[in-house]
Design a protein around this motif. Structure first.
Motif, short mmCIF file in Angstrom:
data_model
loop_
_atom_site.label_atom_id
_atom_site.label_comp_id
_atom_site.label_asym_id
_atom_site.label_seq_id
_atom_site.Cartn_x
_atom_site.Cartn_y
_atom_site.Cartn_z
N LEU A 117 -42.18 -109.00 44.28
CA LEU A 117 -42.08 -109.64 42.96
C LEU A 117 -41.01 -110.73 42.92
CD1 LEU A 117 -42.47 -106.51 40.68
CD2 LEU A 117 -44.17 -108.28 41.18
N SER A 118 -40.05 -110.70 43.82
CA SER A 118 -39.01 -111.72 43.83
C SER A 118 -39.38 -112.94 44.68
CB SER A 118 -37.69 -111.13 44.33
OG SER A 118 -37.79 -110.79 45.70
N LEU A 119 -40.52 -112.90 45.34
CA LEU A 119 -40.91 -114.05 46.18
C LEU A 119 -41.01 -115.36 45.39
CD1 LEU A 119 -43.51 -112.73 48.77
CD2 LEU A 119 -41.29 -113.75 49.19
N PRO A 120 -41.64 -115.41 44.21
CA PRO A 120 -41.66 -116.69 43.49
C PRO A 120 -40.27 -117.21 43.15
CG PRO A 120 -43.26 -115.19 42.54
CD PRO A 120 -42.45 -114.41 43.53
N LEU A 121 -39.36 -116.32 42.77
CA LEU A 121 -37.99 -116.73 42.47
C LEU A 121 -37.29 -117.27 43.71
CD1 LEU A 121 -35.57 -116.81 40.48
CD2 LEU A 121 -35.02 -114.53 41.31
N LEU A 122 -37.43 -116.57 44.83
CA LEU A 122 -36.79 -117.01 46.06
C LEU A 122 -37.36 -118.33 46.56
CD1 LEU A 122 -36.46 -113.62 47.96
CD2 LEU A 122 -34.66 -114.95 46.88
N ILE A 123 -38.66 -118.52 46.41
CA ILE A 123 -39.27 -119.79 46.82
C ILE A 123 -38.77 -120.92 45.95
CG2 ILE A 123 -41.47 -121.04 46.91
CD1 ILE A 123 -42.74 -118.37 47.84
N THR A 124 -38.66 -120.67 44.64
CA THR A 124 -38.15 -121.70 43.72
C THR A 124 -36.70 -122.04 44.02
OG1 THR A 124 -39.63 -120.86 42.02
CG2 THR A 124 -37.85 -122.28 41.30
N VAL A 125 -35.88 -121.03 44.26
CA VAL A 125 -34.47 -121.28 44.58
C VAL A 125 -34.35 -122.05 45.89
CG1 VAL A 125 -32.32 -120.13 45.25
CG2 VAL A 125 -33.57 -119.36 43.24
N PHE A 126 -35.15 -121.68 46.88
CA PHE A 126 -35.10 -122.40 48.16
C PHE A 126 -35.55 -123.85 47.99
CE2 PHE A 126 -37.14 -123.78 52.13
CZ PHE A 126 -36.03 -123.74 52.95
N LYS A 127 -36.60 -124.06 47.21
CA LYS A 127 -37.11 -125.42 46.99
C LYS A 127 -36.05 -126.28 46.30
CE LYS A 127 -39.93 -127.22 43.79
NZ LYS A 127 -40.93 -127.17 42.79
N GLU A 128 -35.36 -125.69 45.30
CA GLU A 128 -34.32 -126.44 44.60
C GLU A 128 -33.11 -126.70 45.50
OE1 GLU A 128 -34.24 -127.88 41.56
OE2 GLU A 128 -36.38 -127.39 41.50
N SER A 153 -28.70 -130.80 43.63
CA SER A 153 -29.39 -129.59 43.15
C SER A 153 -28.86 -128.35 43.85
CB SER A 153 -30.90 -129.71 43.33
OG SER A 153 -31.22 -129.77 44.70
N PHE A 154 -28.44 -128.50 45.11
CA PHE A 154 -27.81 -127.38 45.82
C PHE A 154 -26.50 -126.98 45.15
CE2 PHE A 154 -24.99 -125.74 49.14
CZ PHE A 154 -25.74 -124.65 49.56
N ALA A 155 -25.71 -127.98 44.76
CA ALA A 155 -24.43 -127.71 44.10
C ALA A 155 -24.66 -127.10 42.71
CB ALA A 155 -23.61 -128.98 43.98
N ASP A 156 -25.73 -127.52 42.02
CA ASP A 156 -26.03 -126.98 40.69
C ASP A 156 -26.41 -125.50 40.75
OD1 ASP A 156 -25.48 -129.37 39.49
OD2 ASP A 156 -27.59 -130.01 39.36
N LEU A 157 -27.06 -125.08 41.83
CA LEU A 157 -27.47 -123.67 41.93
C LEU A 157 -26.27 -122.74 41.97
CD1 LEU A 157 -30.43 -123.69 44.47
CD2 LEU A 157 -30.50 -123.02 42.09
N GLY A 158 -25.23 -123.14 42.64
CA GLY A 158 -24.06 -122.29 42.77
C GLY A 158 -23.04 -122.45 41.66
N SER A 159 -23.34 -123.30 40.65
CA SER A 159 -22.33 -123.57 39.63
C SER A 159 -22.28 -122.51 38.53
CB SER A 159 -22.58 -124.94 39.01
OG SER A 159 -23.82 -124.94 38.34
N GLY A 209 -19.65 -119.50 38.52
CA GLY A 209 -18.96 -119.68 39.79
C GLY A 209 -19.80 -119.20 40.96
N GLY A 210 -21.11 -119.21 40.79
CA GLY A 210 -22.02 -118.77 41.84
C GLY A 210 -22.21 -117.27 41.87
N PHE A 211 -21.55 -116.54 40.97
CA PHE A 211 -21.62 -115.07 40.98
C PHE A 211 -23.02 -114.56 40.68
CE2 PHE A 211 -21.25 -110.94 38.92
CZ PHE A 211 -20.61 -110.23 39.91
N LEU A 212 -23.69 -115.18 39.71
CA LEU A 212 -25.02 -114.73 39.33
C LEU A 212 -26.01 -114.90 40.49
CD1 LEU A 212 -26.70 -113.59 37.03
CD2 LEU A 212 -27.19 -115.91 36.32
N LEU A 213 -25.96 -116.05 41.14
CA LEU A 213 -26.83 -116.29 42.29
C LEU A 213 -26.51 -115.33 43.43
CD1 LEU A 213 -29.06 -118.04 43.51
CD2 LEU A 213 -27.27 -119.55 44.37
N LYS A 214 -25.23 -115.08 43.66
CA LYS A 214 -24.83 -114.15 44.73
C LYS A 214 -25.28 -112.72 44.42
CE LYS A 214 -20.86 -116.77 46.33
NZ LYS A 214 -19.41 -116.81 46.47
#
Length: 137
Positions: free
Chosen positions: A45-56, A63-69, A72-77
């Motif tokens: 079920l997390s494959l679409p999310l992971l594909i979207t995050v990888f694409k971004e 866009s890479f810097a925006d993902l970790g912002s 402080g990147g805690f949510l993504l981690k």
């Protein structure tokens, strides 16, 4: 007429009513089996999310810097850590089930021991990756 003497019939009770009065303990191997299914569903079920995050993340450096912002990147981690646990547990339990399919470790004691090993190894690997992910190493 002669009456036949037979054994008394076994009584089967409905489990739903007994759950209130009695506690059923699921064996450790059963808990690992349920976690294996949960981790597999989580990965699928997390494959679409992971594909979207990888694409971004590979679109541009901005866009890479925006993902970790965020936070402080805690949510993504944290999302990555849950995905890592799912992968580690599914991998370790899958290896256990492959050995069981080869009829290795089929007796009760060995199966219980391998279930405990699967849970400990998957949690240890997740902990190691968490330390690395959150920057302690």
């Amino acid at each position: 007429m002669s009456e036949s003497t037979s054994k008394p019939r076994r009584e089967f009770r409905n489990v739903d009513f007994q759950l209130i009065t009695q506690k059923y303990r699921l064996p450790f191997a059963g808990k690992v089996s349920i976690l294996h299914r949960v981790s597999g569903a989580l990965l699928f079920l997390s494959l679409p999310l992971l594909i979207t995050v990888f694409k971004e993340s590979v679109t541009s450096p901005a866009s890479f810097a925006d993902l970790g912002s965020g936070f402080g990147g805690f949510l993504l981690k944290l999302i990555l850590l849950v995905g890592l646990w799912g992968f580690m547990h599914h991998l370790c339990a899958g290896i256990r089930y492959l050995t069981l399919d080869l009829h290795i470790g089929m007796d009760k004691q060995t199966a219980q021991k391998s279930a405990k090993i699967v849970l400990c190894v998957s949690l240890a690997l997740t902990f190691i990756f968490a330390i690395k992910l959150f920057g302690a190493l």
